[in-house]
Structures are given as structure tokens and as C-alpha cells.
Design a protein around this motif. Structure first.
Motif, short mmCIF file in Angstrom:
data_model
loop_
_atom_site.label_atom_id
_atom_site.label_comp_id
_atom_site.label_asym_id
_atom_site.label_seq_id
_atom_site.Cartn_x
_atom_site.Cartn_y
_atom_site.Cartn_z
N MET A 100 0.81 -1.18 0.05
CA MET A 100 0.00 0.03 -0.07
C MET A 100 0.78 1.35 0.06
O MET A 100 1.89 1.39 0.67
N PHE A 101 0.24 2.34 -0.77
CA PHE A 101 0.88 3.56 -0.58
C PHE A 101 0.38 4.24 0.62
O PHE A 101 -0.37 4.04 1.32
N ARG A 102 1.28 5.03 1.41
CA ARG A 102 1.01 5.77 2.60
C ARG A 102 0.50 7.09 2.26
O ARG A 102 0.77 7.75 1.17
N PHE A 134 -4.96 0.80 -5.91
CA PHE A 134 -3.67 0.97 -6.08
C PHE A 134 -2.91 -0.03 -5.47
O PHE A 134 -3.05 -0.93 -4.60
N ARG A 135 -1.61 -0.38 -6.00
CA ARG A 135 -0.54 -1.20 -5.67
C ARG A 135 1.01 -0.29 -5.67
O ARG A 135 1.30 0.24 -6.87
N ALA A 136 1.29 -0.31 -4.27
CA ALA A 136 2.92 0.43 -4.37
C ALA A 136 3.95 -0.82 -4.72
O ALA A 136 4.84 -0.76 -3.85
N GLU A 137 3.89 -1.42 -5.67
CA GLU A 137 4.59 -2.55 -5.95
C GLU A 137 5.66 -2.22 -6.92
O GLU A 137 5.31 -1.51 -7.93
N LEU A 144 -3.67 4.10 0.56
CA LEU A 144 -4.60 4.02 -0.39
C LEU A 144 -5.19 2.61 -0.89
O LEU A 144 -4.46 1.58 -0.63
#
Lengths: 465, 465
Positions: free
Chosen positions: A176-178, A232-235, A207
Motif C-alpha cells: 500500500m501507498f501511505r 492502488f498497488r505500491a509494488e 490507498l
């Protein structure tokens, strides 16, 4: 403008005219200019359809010289007469009486007539919608968005806007994004950790990776609901199929089991493909010719295909007995790789297929445990050329079993009290699935990179525009 | 389930039946249980409509005792016969043949029959959709979402998903949330500042405050476009009208001036109000009776009202000469406050009114400078009881004037090269507006707190659920 021109006619409507029109006005952007001594031609496009309309300029027209010198990309208003075109491939053209130059374009305009690579066009994402390919992509995207809403509305589903910012981080669907407003250099610290209680929301927030859990809450009030919103994906993925921001559709149905879930997914995909074939024919014909040979045949096949259903266990057996050598070996308990999924749908079944009842150990905590105690009521819909396009499950509606599954997945009950509450009071069987919208658009257009079906894609290192 | 029941009938459809039905199945959540010696009644609701359906249980039914002891909030499937109801106010009821308890609810269920405050219901946002008020709110929200898409599709507008995560921070529409994956305790530092080049997107990124600027890019390819998506404000506002996350609709039209912009906004609002009156009658009747007396009359008046247009300068004169004393004094150059807006629409005009051509100094850099050099082609639509509901403008399409306006607003051109580019090549007059979706829903339902028209509202200190 309004005083000297008749109201604007969309080029799509002008091209679909049934008879000559003695006076009309079209406005748009010049795609090409061709000039001879006798006459000049502008190809004018306004994005309302794939085709441009031919504007014929004769030297007797006031301002002929100026108009005939226009650059590719210029924006003009043309008043004139809609007449049959002698040129092949177009029924109508506009014989110009007046041309007003709204905004010219010089030779530095980045979208000159030559073909550009998709990579280059990504760097000018603000201008690429003016190209053939991206005009078509974004018209299809818009049309299919409407189709999605229409499908669910016709069936009595309630549309719910699930939250984008969330304090849940236990879904396990991805990094996850902060989201924060803390001073990045001097965050408040308590016991050697950032004190999230001081942040905007009073706790750590990020997110969303999925609207499903909140969608389930609404399904226990409205029975049939769906979400359609950004996720969303924080990858740090640099593949052609992953983006940091993308849109998902997630229906959730009370009083529904896995069979009903598959039935809805089948209806849904068939509806969307049929809608695209009926409503986006001109754009799909372009993709069929220039992007994916056989696209139309593929879509027509899907629209009428029988959707098979096989269990995961059967799928594993079929893969093992196929004689095919895979990069990743197949055994019961493993997650199916893309190569396995495509082999199943393309070779074993030869069409769309639901694979159901996966091992509990490789699936999420919220999927309903089957009576065998080792599989869950999950399904993936696989289609030729893509593999998985939809994934869903019946949800665990038994309070005690859900608690056990959460414990097994190391999720503390205190993190999801509201999710447990709906199993505590008025619980009911329910099921749902998720469709990645961009994956659908890639399937419908043949575009192979997710960056090319999102208006302004976000990926590691890129939040431009 | 599927073997012993006929397929589920939605309660909305059962209540709209034209004749008796000898066998049907309804499923839903028990709102109330009433019992006498002779008979028991369940009011069953499945969210498909406002009304519950009355289920009649007779002691001869197998499982009568158990069913008659059900708690409020329990979930049941009922098979039986749809028969005329002798009770007043309802045409049909279900004489139960079988009741299956899917999930019971005990006396701890937080939504017992008594009335609850809206404040309390916010703390159980996962259950409040099962209440009369929130069932109605979220049905209206869903219906109006569809109405928005339908309005634009009928008019040939392209729907565009503008980005949620953005590196732009110069829009000036409000404070932004930061989106990051940096280590919050040890961010990379360069020259005593956080080195955003090391962050996920390679630069500082946040959540969008508006899709307008990107929408303008698409308008110069497709002519008529709209956005409908979430937007964000990181403002520490604790009012009833501000949330940190809300949905906006932003159309943008090429070849459109301020007059055309007002005309579309008028058509749009009239369409949405008419749609709600036609499609959400039962829910609106509830709001009219319980939430805002006179709501229906207000909406019907708006649907047929003449929308007036006055300039900001005239509005200031009318306010100054009104004899009314305001908390904030009025003089040319000041921003209009809510008290002024409401006085204009309610007292001066007595109906909806567009106020146009505001002083440039109080408006955003992208609004088109009028020939007087001191006002811009902006408009706000004011409606009785609310004040501003829509705000828009013609955009500055002249490259040189835009550069001057950006300089005056201290925005460096390097921060928006793509926004300038569309004035450089193929520029055209264009205009658009924004409507806050929640503000619309508040207007249509009479709900007075934005937290009560968003499924799971986000405000300072609150990202629950």
C-alpha cells in the motif's frame, strides 16, 4: 464565433448524414494537409469517431493560402457544404466556404504524420489522445465504462463508492501507498516509532487495494451492489501488466453462492464483449487490422462461447497428464502460473473456463471454506490469450470459521471488527468478484501494455501529467 | 438453498406485482417483528426499495416459534404466497410457507427499532445502510451516478479517468495529501530536505484536488469530455460541508465559451433533478416528510425554473443597494460569502442564478481574462437554500496571456509544460465546470452533513471502515 457559423456538427454525425447538408460547421484538429495547385485537402478529426472528415479548400475561398499552409495539429472551424465525396472510402466531404484558424501548429508539433512508437507516445501523454491508436483506446474505455454501469443498473445493483483512503492494511492484496500530512523531515515519534496518532486521520492510512470488504458491508443492506473505482498497488513492478493506479469493478451479491457468482461473471463478460462489438465497431476494426490480427474473431468467439467449469484439482490433473513441459512444475497446492492458465483455456478447454475450489492455503482469508476443509469456494475465469481476467469467491459468512481463517492468516480480529459484525448480525451467504478494468480494455483492444490503456499511467518513477 | 426455493424475487418487484403470485421467495433483513397469539409479522427489507414487505407467519407453519422469535436485523429467506394485504398502506404481503434463518441477530444488534441520531449512526457506518434514512441516501446516490453518465453519453461526451496520484501541486484548489513509500522514520535527505527523487514516483506526489487540468488535455482531442472520480483535500476543516475525500464531476468542452458553459450546467442540473424526481420518488418522499419539509416542492421548482444570469459587478451593486446588513461587507473585488450567495439566489433573484465575470484577482490562473483586463470568464451557479452548487469558467486559451497569468499567480511555466503545450499547438476556446457530487446529493435529499451522504466518510481524525 457563434454569430458567423451554424452550430457545430460532430464529425461522427456529419459522416453519418443521410443526405447533403447545404450549410454546416465542423471543428477539430488537422491530421494531414495535402495541396495541389488546384485545391487543398485537410483531414479534420474531432475525436467523436475514428475517421477524419475531408475538407476541400478551393483557391477561390477567402483565406485559401493561409488555410492551405496550416500545420498538422492546427485547430480550425470550417463552415461549408456537406457533399458526396468522389474519393474512395468516404461517403461525404465538406466543401469549405470559410475556415477560421483557432490555433495553428508549427513543425515542432510532436505528432507529425509519421508513425510513432508507443514508447515515444507515452512521453507525450497529453497529446497522444489525438492519434489514431489512442483516440480509439480511450473511446473504447469510455464506452465500456458506460456498459459496466448499464449492465448492473439493468439488474438492480446499487453502485457504491467505497473509500480510497483507508486505515485497513490487512487485506493482503498488495503493498500500500501511505497517505500522510506529517512533516516528512520531522515526524512525531513515540517509542522509536512514528506516532501515527498525530497524522491527519489519527492513525496510519493508505490507498485502498480493493473495495471488496466495504462492498460486502453494503451487500448486507442492498443485496446486490458493485464498486467501480480506482485502486492502488505500491509494488515496484516494471511489467507491461502492472500499474500503480488502476480501476476495478467489484460486484458483491447477497444470497449468492459460487455457482451464482460464476453465472454473473459469465453474463458480465459476455455483455461487455457484445457491447464493444456493437458500439465500438470502427475502433475495433482498427485494432483488428493494426494491433492484434484476429481480434474481432476472438471477441466474436467469446461472445457466443460456452464457459466451462472445472475444479482446481481437475485442472492440476489435466495439466499433469498433458505431457506439456512447463517452466513451473504443477502439483496440487501450487498457485497456477500464467503458462498453466493459458494452457488450460487455450489447449485443454479451447475457450473460457472457470477454475474453482482452490486450496485454502493459497487464497485470501475471506473466501468460504469448503466442506473438505482444504479448499475454498474461489473461482478464476480464464480466457484465451490472456489467462485470468476475473477472480472471485463466495465469502466466509460463518463467524466462527472466519475467525479461524483470520487467525491462520495472522489477522487479528480487532483490525476488522466491522467485517466480523456483519457475520454476527444478519449474516448471509454472499459472493463477488473483481475485474481489472485495464485488463478488460487490453483484452478488447489488443493493446499489450497497461500504460497504453490508461490516460495518464502511474508506474514506479512516473507520476507525470 | 437453490433446491428448495424458487429464485429470489426482489422486494421492490414483489411490491410492484400486478397480481397474486402463488409461489415466490423473498430474502432480506428483518426490520421489525410483531407477534400476537394468532400470528406474527415480520417487516422484511432487502434494500431494493424503501418499503419493507410484510411477512405473515401463522402458527401452523413448521418452525413458527423459531421464526417468530427472530431479532431485528436477522437475515431470512421466505418462501410463500404473495397475497393482497388487508393492512393499510401496503398492497401486498407474503403469507409464509417456509422461513429459513440465514443469520440471526441478538439484542446487541446496534440498529434496534428506536430512532438513532445521525451522529450515532456514523459510528456504525457498516450497519447504517440498513436503516431507512441511509438506505434512501445511498439509493439516491447510486441512481444519480447513473444519471450523470447517462446525461453525458446522450450528448456524445467521452468519460475520462484522470489520475488520482499526481505530481502537480500548483492547482491552488486546496491542501494536498502526500502519497509516499519512503521510510517514515529515515527518509533519504539531500541538502537538508527530503530527497523526493528517491520516493516511489521519483518526485513528490500527492492526491489530486481536481481532474480539470488533465480533462482539458482530453478536451483538445475529443472535444467534449467529462470526469467523475474522487478528489481530495487535506484541510483540517470540521464543518458539515467538507470532507477529505469526495467525488467530483468535471465536464470540459472544446469550442465552448462561458455562455455555452452556463447552458450546459443548466441543462445538467435540471436533468439530474428531474431524474431524481422521476426515479427516486419513494426515497424523496421520505426525505420530504422526515428530513427537509418542502424538499419536493423545492426540487420541482428547480426543474422548471428559469436560470438567471447576472455579472459579478451587478451582483455587488444589487447586494450593496439591498439595504440588507451582512456579516461580511460587500465591495467590488471581494469574494462572495455564503450569506451573499444565498441572498442573491433567494431574495434578489428568487431562483437559480449564474453569477459571471468575477475579478481576476480572486479566481484561478486558468480562467480566461476578459477584454476589460480585470475580470475573468468565470461563473458560479447559485441555488436557493445552498448557495454555490456549480463553479466553472472558460479557460485561458491564449499562450501568452496564460503565461502572464501564471506569472501573476507565481506558477512557474516549467511546472506545467503539458498544460502550456495545448495552447501552443492547436489551441481552441474551451470551458468547463465542476460539481461536487456530495453537494448534489445533499441538495437532493436535504441531508445537512456531508458525512451522511458518503458511504464511509473521511475527515480529520477519521478513516474508519
Amino acid at each position: 464565433m457563434t454569430t458567423i457559423y451554424p452550430p457545430r456538427t460532430r464529425i461522427k454525425d456529419a459522416l453519418a448524414a443521410e443526405r447533403e447538408v447545404s450549410e454546416l460547421c465542423v471543428k477539430g484538429w488537422v491530421r494531414t494537409v495535402r495541396r495541389s495547385k488546384e485545391v487543398a485537402f485537410l483531414a479534420l478529426n474531432d475525436g467523436s469517431c475514428f475517421a477524419s472528415i475531408q475538407i476541400v479548400l478551393e483557391p477561390t475561398m477567402a483565406g485559401f493560402e493561409e488555410a492551405a499552409r496550416l500545420g498538422t495539429g492546427a485547430c480550425v472551424a470550417v463552415a461549408g457544404t456537406l457533399v458526396p465525396s468522389p474519393a474512395s472510402g468516404q461517403r461525404w466531404e465538406v466543401k469549405a466556404a470559410r475556415v477560421e484558424i483557432l490555433g495553428d501548429a508549427d513543425e515542432e508539433y510532436p505528432l507529425q504524420k509519421k508513425r510513432h512508437s508507443l514508447e515515444y507516445l507515452r512521453t507525450i501523454a497529453h497529446l497522444r489522445p489525438r492519434s489514431n491508436t489512442f483516440g480509439a483506446v480511450f473511446r473504447v474505455r469510455s464506452a465500456l465504462s458506460f456498459a459496466i454501469h448499464n449492465f448492473f443498473r439493468e439488474r438492480g445493483f446499487l453502485y457504491v463508492h467505497t473509500p480510497i483512503i483507508t486505515a485497513n492494511d490487512c487485506e493482503g492484496a498488495g503493498e500500500m501507498f501511505r497517505v500522510t500530512t506529517l512533516d516528512p523531515l520531522k515526524p512525531p515519534v513515540k517509542e522509536a516509532k512514528v506516532d501515527w496518532a498525530e497524522d491527519f486521520f489519527g492513525e496510519k492510512a493508505g490507498l485502498t487495494v480493493s473495495g471488496q470488504l466495504q462492498g460486502e458491508l453494503f451487500a448486507t443492506a442492498f443485496a446486490d451492489i458493485y464498486t467501480f473505482g480506482p485502486t492502488f498497488r505500491a509494488e515496484n513492478s516494471h511489467t507491461s501488466r502492472h500499474a500503480s493506479e488502476f480501476w476495478m469493478i467489484e460486484p458483491e451479491m447477497a444470497f449468492c453462492d459460487l455457482a451464482g457468482d460464476c453465472a454473473l461473471a459469465e453474463d458480465f463478460l459476455r455483455y461487455l464483449v457484445t457491447f464493444a462489438l456493437n458500439e465500438c465497431g470502427e475502433d475495433l476494426a482498427f485494432f483488428d487490422e493494426r494491433v492484434e490480427k484476429g481480434l474481432l474473431a476472438k471477441l466474436e468467439a467469446l461472445a457466443t462461447a460456452r464457459f466451462e467449469r472445472i475444479s482446481y484439482s481437475e485442472a492440476v490433473e489435466r495439466l499433469q497428464s498433458s505431457g506439456q513441459s512447463f517452466e513451473f512444475p504443477v502439483e496440487w497446492g501450487c498457485d497456477l502460473q500464467s503458462e498453466h492458465e493459458r494452457y488450460l483455456t487455450e489447449k485443454v478447454v479451447g475457450g473460457p473456463v472457470f477454475v474453482t475450489d482452490y486450496p485454502a492455503a493459497i487464497k485470501a482469508f475471506y473466501m468460504r471454506l469448503n466442506d473438505d476443509g482444504k479448499t475454498v469456494a474461489a473461482m478464476d475465469l480464464l480466457v484465451p490469450r490472456v489467462g485470468e481476467i476475473i477472480g472471485g469467491s463466495q465469502r466466509e459468512d460463518r463467524h466462527d470459521v472466519l475467525l479461524q481463517r483470520m487467525a491462520a492468516c495472522k489477522i487479528v480480529p480487532e483490525s476488522l471488527p466491522w467485517y466480523l459484525d456483519i457475520r454476527r448480525w444478519g449474516s448471509c451467504p454472499h459472493a463477488g468478484f473483481g475485474l481489472g478494468f485495464e485488463r478488460l480494455i487490453m483484452y478488447l483492444t489488443g493493446m499489450e501494455n497497461i500504460r497504453d490503456v490508461i490516460p495518464f499511467p502511474r508506474t514506479p518513477g512516473n507520476a507525470k501529467f
